[in-house]
Write an enzyme that holds these catalytic residues in place. Sequence first.
Site, PDB file in Angstrom:
ATOM      1  N   SER A 133       0.811  -1.107  -0.045  1.00 13.13           N
ATOM      2  CA  SER A 133       0.065   0.005  -0.034  1.00 13.13           C
ATOM      3  C   SER A 133       0.813   1.283  -0.017  1.00 13.13           C
ATOM      4  O   SER A 133       1.980   1.238   0.239  1.00 13.13           O
ATOM      5  CB  SER A 133      -0.972   0.005   1.427  1.00 13.13           C
ATOM      6  OG  SER A 133      -1.638  -1.020   1.217  1.00 13.13           O
TER       7      SER A 133
HETATM    8  N1  SAH Z   1      -0.283  -5.396   4.217  1.00 11.45           N
HETATM    9  C1  SAH Z   1       0.312  -5.572   2.947  1.00 11.45           C
HETATM   10  C2  SAH Z   1      -0.490  -5.237   1.618  1.00 11.45           C
HETATM   11  C3  SAH Z   1      -0.616  -6.318   0.789  1.00 11.45           C
HETATM   12  S1  SAH Z   1      -1.915  -6.013  -0.565  1.00 11.45           S
HETATM   13  C4  SAH Z   1       1.788  -4.973   2.710  1.00 11.45           C
HETATM   14  O1  SAH Z   1       1.979  -4.112   3.590  1.00 11.45           O
HETATM   15  O2  SAH Z   1       2.493  -5.126   1.959  1.00 11.45           O
HETATM   16  C5  SAH Z   1      -3.110  -7.213   0.275  1.00 11.45           C
HETATM   17  C6  SAH Z   1      -2.705  -8.782   0.090  1.00 11.45           C
HETATM   18  O3  SAH Z   1      -3.926  -9.324   0.742  1.00 11.45           O
HETATM   19  C7  SAH Z   1      -1.982  -9.452  -0.997  1.00 11.45           C
HETATM   20  O4  SAH Z   1      -0.705  -9.921  -0.507  1.00 11.45           O
HETATM   21  C8  SAH Z   1      -3.039 -10.559  -1.094  1.00 11.45           C
HETATM   22  O5  SAH Z   1      -2.426 -11.785  -1.481  1.00 11.45           O
HETATM   23  C9  SAH Z   1      -3.680 -10.824   0.310  1.00 11.45           C
HETATM   24  N2  SAH Z   1      -4.789 -11.526   0.207  1.00 11.45           N
HETATM   25  C10 SAH Z   1      -5.872 -11.425  -0.623  1.00 11.45           C
HETATM   26  N3  SAH Z   1      -6.941 -12.236  -0.225  1.00 11.45           N
HETATM   27  C11 SAH Z   1      -6.632 -12.972   0.878  1.00 11.45           C
HETATM   28  C12 SAH Z   1      -7.270 -13.987   1.983  1.00 11.45           C
HETATM   29  N4  SAH Z   1      -8.318 -14.348   1.732  1.00 11.45           N
HETATM   30  N5  SAH Z   1      -6.293 -13.995   2.864  1.00 11.45           N
HETATM   31  C13 SAH Z   1      -5.443 -13.675   3.293  1.00 11.45           C
HETATM   32  N6  SAH Z   1      -4.635 -12.664   2.430  1.00 11.45           N
HETATM   33  C14 SAH Z   1      -5.375 -12.429   1.392  1.00 11.45           C
END
Ligand code: SAH
Length: 214
Positions: A66
């Site tokens: 993000s």
């Molecule tokens: N907090 C992260 C942002 C990642 S973007 C950071 O600081 O880098 C959102 C993330 O949610 C992605 O990596 C995606 O793979 C994950 N995601 C999507 N669906 C999910 C689910 N059902 N359970 C766990 N993670 C999930």
Amino acid sequence: MAFNDFSPEEKKEQLISHLKSEGYLKTQKVIEAFRRIRRENFLPKELEASAYSDHPLPIGYGQTISAPHMVAIMTELLEPKKTDKILEIGAGSGYQAAILSPLVRKIYTIEFYLELASLAKRNLSRTRIRNVEVIPGDGSKGYLQKAPYDKIIVTCSIPMETFNLLAKQLKEEGIIVAPVGPAYGIQTLTTGRKVKGSLKKKEYFPCVFVPLRT
Ligand code: SAH
């Protein structure tokens, strides 16, 4: 002088000043967490130079880290406390969990893609962060094994039913922060606070996050 003539430390300070002046960073301890954690450690090598521009960046598998202002806003809305046990859905690069790590007691972060869960683990251990546990798997139903939580943060977009379901794993006075809305489209950054067993919701502003995988 061009932005790229500055050192990473200088760029980090400039970004922090910007996030403060825009009102995204408010609390001294959250500002300190932004100082302490280096975003370049959570990015692919070729993107390190962009670590302190205020943008989301790709981390592989179609996912993104993000933008710093979003991490700042969500961290502030969570009102982190040293005694908190936190659940994060969507570990991604591990950066959001890393920002929370000096502010709380323990973070459980779930990541859907096995490869990203390994990446988050690697990034967090490289930065010597020890109070974050990365759990590979589907977080759409939360993580009952360690519930209830003081706070829940969701970094992928979720429908309102999922928001309500996850909030059941909150303690009394607990807070959930999440982008709520359609998987592909515009969501609303939403918080919920559990007061006397019911969830008091508040909607903030439009945002766009990657969708929840199921
Ligand atoms: N907090 C992260 C942002 C990642 S973007 C950071 O600081 O880098 C959102 C993330 O949610 C992605 O990596 C995606 O793979 C994950 N995601 C999507 N669906 C999910 C689910 N059902 N359970 C766990 N993670 C999930």
